[in-house]
Design an enzyme around this catalytic site. Structure first.
Site, PDB file in Angstrom:
ATOM      1  N   ASP A  43     -69.833 -34.035 -47.211  1.00 22.32           N
ATOM      2  CA  ASP A  43     -69.935 -33.194 -45.594  1.00 22.32           C
ATOM      3  C   ASP A  43     -68.991 -33.711 -44.025  1.00 22.32           C
ATOM      4  OD1 ASP A  43     -73.242 -32.887 -44.805  1.00 22.32           O
ATOM      5  OD2 ASP A  43     -72.295 -33.397 -43.442  1.00 22.32           O
ATOM      6  N   TYR A 165     -75.758 -14.608 -43.571  1.00 24.99           N
ATOM      7  CA  TYR A 165     -76.468 -15.420 -44.092  1.00 24.99           C
ATOM      8  C   TYR A 165     -76.713 -15.205 -45.932  1.00 24.99           C
ATOM      9  CZ  TYR A 165     -79.035 -19.143 -45.386  1.00 24.99           C
ATOM     10  OH  TYR A 165     -79.798 -20.398 -46.682  1.00 24.99           O
ATOM     11  N   THR A 200     -85.951 -28.220 -43.976  1.00 24.75           N
ATOM     12  CA  THR A 200     -84.762 -29.174 -44.036  1.00 24.75           C
ATOM     13  C   THR A 200     -84.004 -29.323 -43.421  1.00 24.75           C
ATOM     14  OG1 THR A 200     -83.416 -27.482 -44.423  1.00 24.75           O
ATOM     15  CG2 THR A 200     -84.043 -28.450 -46.585  1.00 24.75           C
TER      16      THR A 200
END
Length: 261
Positions: A43, A165, A200
């Site tokens: 990450d 996106y 999320t």
């Protein structure tokens, strides 16, 4: 590899999860760890990945998936510490919305490029580093590795304001089959998951207007957003089933996104 249960399929294998500090990545890492895999989180948020890895009892590496050198170094370190990568789950991604033209003014190309770099180039960057390890670690004619890309239903029915996106996730979905064909001779399977609306940090942290638009879309059933644990369960099922290859699975409760809400 015949059919085998979900637990044994991951047992002892080195699994790398990008975007592993939160959301779909963290849930997937947790599930793989519970199934006996040796898990490495990647990450770009150094503090978050260290904290998440420590809490799970797995390894964490701070690197940006869009950084070629940083990811190469991370995979080299993972091999040294844990062994060669056998499972790669690409969950790192951003969902910055933006119109190509706003009030007559063109979107800066840098905004579009950033989404492509992280979501699409970030995925292939990790794949190119993982595959040599998978090939090196292959035993006989057994399965050498499994790669799971996270696409999105936006790849197929993206909404207004999601051009960047949707383009990035369309690319992620589009490379699943050619990669499966290319890597099949090495015993590597490549799959994609296209989640619908999931709860999320990526979706919850959108600007209020964008978040409202996303969560206004309700699937036929179950009539709620997806949970990260449900995504993780599908990853384990993909790892366990050797005939799943070259396909992108929609995980969306039957949702089809409208052009706009």
């Amino acid at each position: 590899m015949g059919m085998h249960d979900i637990g044994s399929a991951a047992q002892g294998r080195v699994a790398v999860v990008t975007g592993g500090a939160s959301g779909l990545g963290a849930a997937t890492a947790q599930a793989l760890h519970a199934a006996g895999a040796r898990v490495a989180l990647i990450d770009r948020d150094a503090a978050a990945v260290a904290a998440t890895a420590a809490a799970m009892g797995v390894s964490g590496f701070a690197a940006d998936v869009a950084d070629a050198d940083g990811i190469e170094a991370a995979f080299t370190e993972i091999a040294a510490q844990l062994g060669r990568t056998a499972i790669l789950v690409n969950c790192a991604g951003i969902a910055d919305p933006g119109s190509v033209v706003r009030r007559g003014v063109a979107m800066p190309l840098a905004e579009f490029r950033r989404v492509i770099e992280i979501n699409l180039l970030g995925a292939i960057n990790c794949i190119r580093c993982a595959v040599p390890q998978m090939i090196e670690g292959r035993a006989g004619d057994q399965e050498a590795g499994v790669i799971v890309n996270t696409a999105s239903i936006a790849a197929f029915d993206g909404q207004m304001g999601q051009a960047a996106y949707a383009a990035s996730k369309g690319g992620v979905a589009g490379m699943v089959l050619p990669l499966a064909r290319e890597l099949g001779e090495h015993g590597i399977r490549v799959m994609g998951i296209a989640p619908g609306v999931f709860e999320t940090p990526m979706t919850m942290n959108l600007a209020p207007r964008s978040r409202d638009v996303v969560f206004a879309a309700v699937p036929p059933f179950p009539r709620r957003p997806g949970q990260a644990s449900e995504f993780a369960a599908l990853v384990l099922a993909i790892v366990a089933n050797p005939m799943l290859n070259g396909e992108v699975i929609r995980l969306d409760g039957g949702l089809r996104m409208p052009a706009r809400v």
